[in-house]
Motif scaffolding. Sequence first.
Motif, PDB file in Angstrom:
ATOM      1  N   ASN A 111       0.856  -1.188   0.000  1.00 25.76           N
ATOM      2  CA  ASN A 111       0.000   0.000   0.000  1.00 25.76           C
ATOM      3  C   ASN A 111       0.894   1.241   0.000  1.00 25.76           C
ATOM      4  N   LEU A 112       0.298   2.380  -0.241  1.00 26.04           N
ATOM      5  CA  LEU A 112       1.089   3.607  -0.400  1.00 26.04           C
ATOM      6  C   LEU A 112       1.833   4.015   0.871  1.00 26.04           C
ATOM      7  N   VAL A 113       1.246   3.792   2.039  1.00 31.56           N
ATOM      8  CA  VAL A 113       1.931   4.167   3.279  1.00 31.56           C
ATOM      9  C   VAL A 113       3.106   3.231   3.530  1.00 31.56           C
ATOM     10  N   ALA A 114       2.931   1.939   3.252  1.00 36.79           N
ATOM     11  CA  ALA A 114       4.045   0.994   3.391  1.00 36.79           C
ATOM     12  C   ALA A 114       5.184   1.377   2.441  1.00 36.79           C
ATOM     13  N   ALA A 115       4.837   1.830   1.250  1.00 36.31           N
ATOM     14  CA  ALA A 115       5.868   2.276   0.307  1.00 36.31           C
ATOM     15  C   ALA A 115       6.603   3.499   0.851  1.00 36.31           C
ATOM     16  N   LEU A 116       5.880   4.409   1.465  1.00 39.09           N
ATOM     17  CA  LEU A 116       6.492   5.593   2.057  1.00 39.09           C
ATOM     18  C   LEU A 116       7.421   5.224   3.213  1.00 39.09           C
ATOM     19  N   LEU A 117       6.969   4.299   4.065  1.00 38.86           N
ATOM     20  CA  LEU A 117       7.740   3.892   5.236  1.00 38.86           C
ATOM     21  C   LEU A 117       8.786   2.827   4.928  1.00 38.86           C
ATOM     22  N   ASP A 118       8.700   2.241   3.739  1.00 36.30           N
ATOM     23  CA  ASP A 118       9.587   1.166   3.305  1.00 36.30           C
ATOM     24  C   ASP A 118       9.410  -0.112   4.142  1.00 36.30           C
TER      25      ASP A 118
END
Length: 107
Positions: free
Chosen positions: A39-46
């Motif tokens: 998801n986009l937040v996981a991508a942001l947080l890596d």
Amino acid sequence: MPGGSRPLPAHTIKAVCAFYPPTDLVEIIPAERRDRGNNLVAALLDTPVSQRLSDARAGSPIFHVGRSSPPVFLVHGDRDKVVPLDQSQTLHAALREKNVESTLIVR
């Protein structure tokens, strides 16, 4: 200063204008998906949100609302498929609760 207030320090945020803003990086991801990395937040947080909750909160405006917050102008679409409208509505309500000037326009 005659006729006005004292100027704020140069580094002070004086106002916020946000369009379709994600305001709570924890709640924007449904609980059953917070362990996933797609998801986009996981991508942001890596990494999945559940593994970095404190970082997700630190990056969420909703957790930084206070009486000294600057005025906020929010614009959000009621058919947004990426950022749910409740993200702006929740921030707007939190700001108003602290007596911070906040305007929400829903289109």
